[in-house]
Design a protein around this motif. Structure first.
Motif, PDB file in Angstrom:
ATOM      1  N   VAL A  55       0.837  -1.204   0.000  1.00 30.03           N
ATOM      2  CA  VAL A  55       0.000   0.000   0.000  1.00 30.03           C
ATOM      3  C   VAL A  55       0.869   1.249   0.000  1.00 30.03           C
ATOM      4  O   VAL A  55       0.650   2.180  -0.779  1.00 30.03           O
ATOM      5  N   HIS A  58       2.561   1.930  -3.307  1.00 33.44           N
ATOM      6  CA  HIS A  58       1.625   2.018  -4.435  1.00 33.44           C
ATOM      7  C   HIS A  58       1.823   0.856  -5.400  1.00 33.44           C
ATOM      8  O   HIS A  58       1.692   1.012  -6.624  1.00 33.44           O
ATOM      9  N   ARG A  60       0.735  -3.038  -6.728  1.00 33.93           N
ATOM     10  CA  ARG A  60      -0.552  -3.700  -6.872  1.00 33.93           C
ATOM     11  C   ARG A  60      -0.694  -4.899  -5.934  1.00 33.93           C
ATOM     12  O   ARG A  60      -1.807  -5.338  -5.666  1.00 33.93           O
ATOM     13  N   GLY A 254      -6.352   3.402   1.904  1.00 41.13           N
ATOM     14  CA  GLY A 254      -7.577   4.003   1.392  1.00 41.13           C
ATOM     15  C   GLY A 254      -8.821   3.301   1.892  1.00 41.13           C
ATOM     16  O   GLY A 254      -8.815   2.632   2.933  1.00 41.13           O
ATOM     17  N   TRP A 256     -10.620   0.655   1.039  1.00 39.71           N
ATOM     18  CA  TRP A 256     -10.673  -0.785   1.271  1.00 39.71           C
ATOM     19  C   TRP A 256      -9.945  -1.179   2.549  1.00 39.71           C
ATOM     20  O   TRP A 256     -10.372  -2.108   3.240  1.00 39.71           O
ATOM     21  N   ASP A 304      -6.972  -2.980  -1.048  1.00 35.47           N
ATOM     22  CA  ASP A 304      -6.560  -1.579  -1.117  1.00 35.47           C
ATOM     23  C   ASP A 304      -5.348  -1.410  -2.020  1.00 35.47           C
ATOM     24  O   ASP A 304      -5.312  -0.496  -2.863  1.00 35.47           O
ATOM     25  N   LEU A 307      -6.472  -2.333  -5.917  1.00 38.18           N
ATOM     26  CA  LEU A 307      -7.364  -1.405  -6.609  1.00 38.18           C
ATOM     27  C   LEU A 307      -6.746  -0.020  -6.734  1.00 38.18           C
ATOM     28  O   LEU A 307      -6.920   0.659  -7.750  1.00 38.18           O
ATOM     29  N   ARG A 308      -6.007   0.410  -5.713  1.00 39.83           N
ATOM     30  CA  ARG A 308      -5.363   1.733  -5.812  1.00 39.83           C
ATOM     31  C   ARG A 308      -4.138   1.668  -6.716  1.00 39.83           C
ATOM     32  O   ARG A 308      -3.820   2.616  -7.423  1.00 39.83           O
ATOM     33  N   ALA A 311      -5.169   1.989 -10.306  1.00 38.04           N
ATOM     34  CA  ALA A 311      -5.819   3.244 -10.717  1.00 38.04           C
ATOM     35  C   ALA A 311      -4.858   4.135 -11.496  1.00 38.04           C
ATOM     36  O   ALA A 311      -3.657   4.093 -11.296  1.00 38.04           O
TER      37      ALA A 311
END
Length: 311
Positions: A55, A58, A60, A254, A256, A304, A307-308, A311
């Protein structure tokens, strides 16, 4: 139906009793592979930490290779830790109804055989540890001091659960260190939160042996808290959720993550409501459900990151 020969009192009906070759069963019981819940509880802070690092980076997902290493290492080192604990506690275990059927006090395995098995498991754990960066290797070695003293704590303090928390939560540091080759405030908060979680769930577990422990002079938070156990669980579980939330916020968690943390907190609330400290079977069921709580939090962190990161 009678229990299989040599089975441990609180672990009947498992794959070790029914499927494992007869010669291997005492060793698998020493490693607690007939009761893998403890290995899961050792593993989950490792996975939380690896996912929290993803997380923060950043990414996946955390490294699948490291996720697999943590799985192997947690089962090997939990087995080694339990074998060491059984060697140290062999006389005490013989005095407690739930533990007198363990392999050493029941005569299924000699102390020398247990020591050899301990070395073999430790070598597997060492091989896993050496697959990480140098900082993580040193960090993992540092945990051995806590593991070494833990079996003696219940003889001298009503808070052995703190020392267990220090040991079982060490993975909350390892996943982050494996990803970043350093420690930051986020994994330290995760570690502190995990310690509080461990104190809570091991207090529940210790209520199974409360009467025997009192008779033979073994101390625990279950004896210390007594009728105040549920309010103390609110305190420790609440602290765990708060500190883990702070760790996630620092790492940039975030929506999730927060949903996963909420579901984790609700599960802990359910445990407190469901718990009956007068019923050992109930205590064991509630304790075992902490694996589900930990997996819920891990799933929130994974979602989290995934999905972030996409993005």
């Amino acid at each position: 139906m009678s229990a299989p020969p040599g089975s441990v009192a609180d672990a009947t009906g498992n794959w070790v009793d029914t499927l494992a070759p007869g010669w291997s069963r005492p060793y698998l019981r020493l490693a607690r592979l007939d009761r893998p819940i403890g290995s899961w509880l050792l593993l989950l802070p490792c996975w939380w930490s690896a996912a929290l690092a993803a997380v923060a980076a950043h990414a996946r997902a955390p490294s699948l290779f490291q996720i697999a290493l943590f799985f192997i290492g947690a089962f090997a080192m939990r087995g080694a830790g339990c074998t060491y604990n059984d060697i140290v506690d062999r006389d005490l275990d013989g005095s407690v109804e739930r533990t007198r059927s363990r392999p050493i006090p029941s005569g299924q395995v000699s102390v020398l055989q247990a020591i050899i098995f301990l070395v073999l498991q430790s070598l597997i754990g060492l091989a896993v540890l050496l697959s990480f960066n140098g900082f993580t290797v040193l960090l993992g070695i540092a945990s051995l001091a806590i593991v070494a003293v833990y079996p003696f704590m219940k003889r001298i303090t009503y808070w052995p659960q703190i020392v267990l928390g220090l040991a079982f939560s060490w993975g909350a540091l390892m996943g982050w260190a494996g990803a970043f080759d350093r420690l930051d405030l986020a994994p330290l908060l995760l570690y502190a939160g995990s310690i509080s979680w461990v104190i809570g769930y091991d207090t529940i577990y210790a209520h199974q042996d409360r009467e025997d422990d009192a008779l033979i002079g073994i101390k625990s938070t279950a004896l210390l808290f007594g009728a105040r156990t549920k309010p103390m669980l609110v305190l420790f579980y609440g602290t765990a959720v708060t500190l883990i939330g702070a760790a996630g916020a620092l790492a940039g968690g975030g929506g999730w993550f927060w949903l996963g943390l909420l579901a984790f907190a609700l599960h802990l609330c359910w445990q407190i409501v469901r718990l009956d400290t007068r019923d050992p079977d109930n205590c064991l069921r509630v304790f075992k459900s902490d694996r589900d709580a930990g997996l819920i939090l891990f799933a929130g962190l994974l979602l989290d990151a995934a999905l972030r990161g996409a993005a």
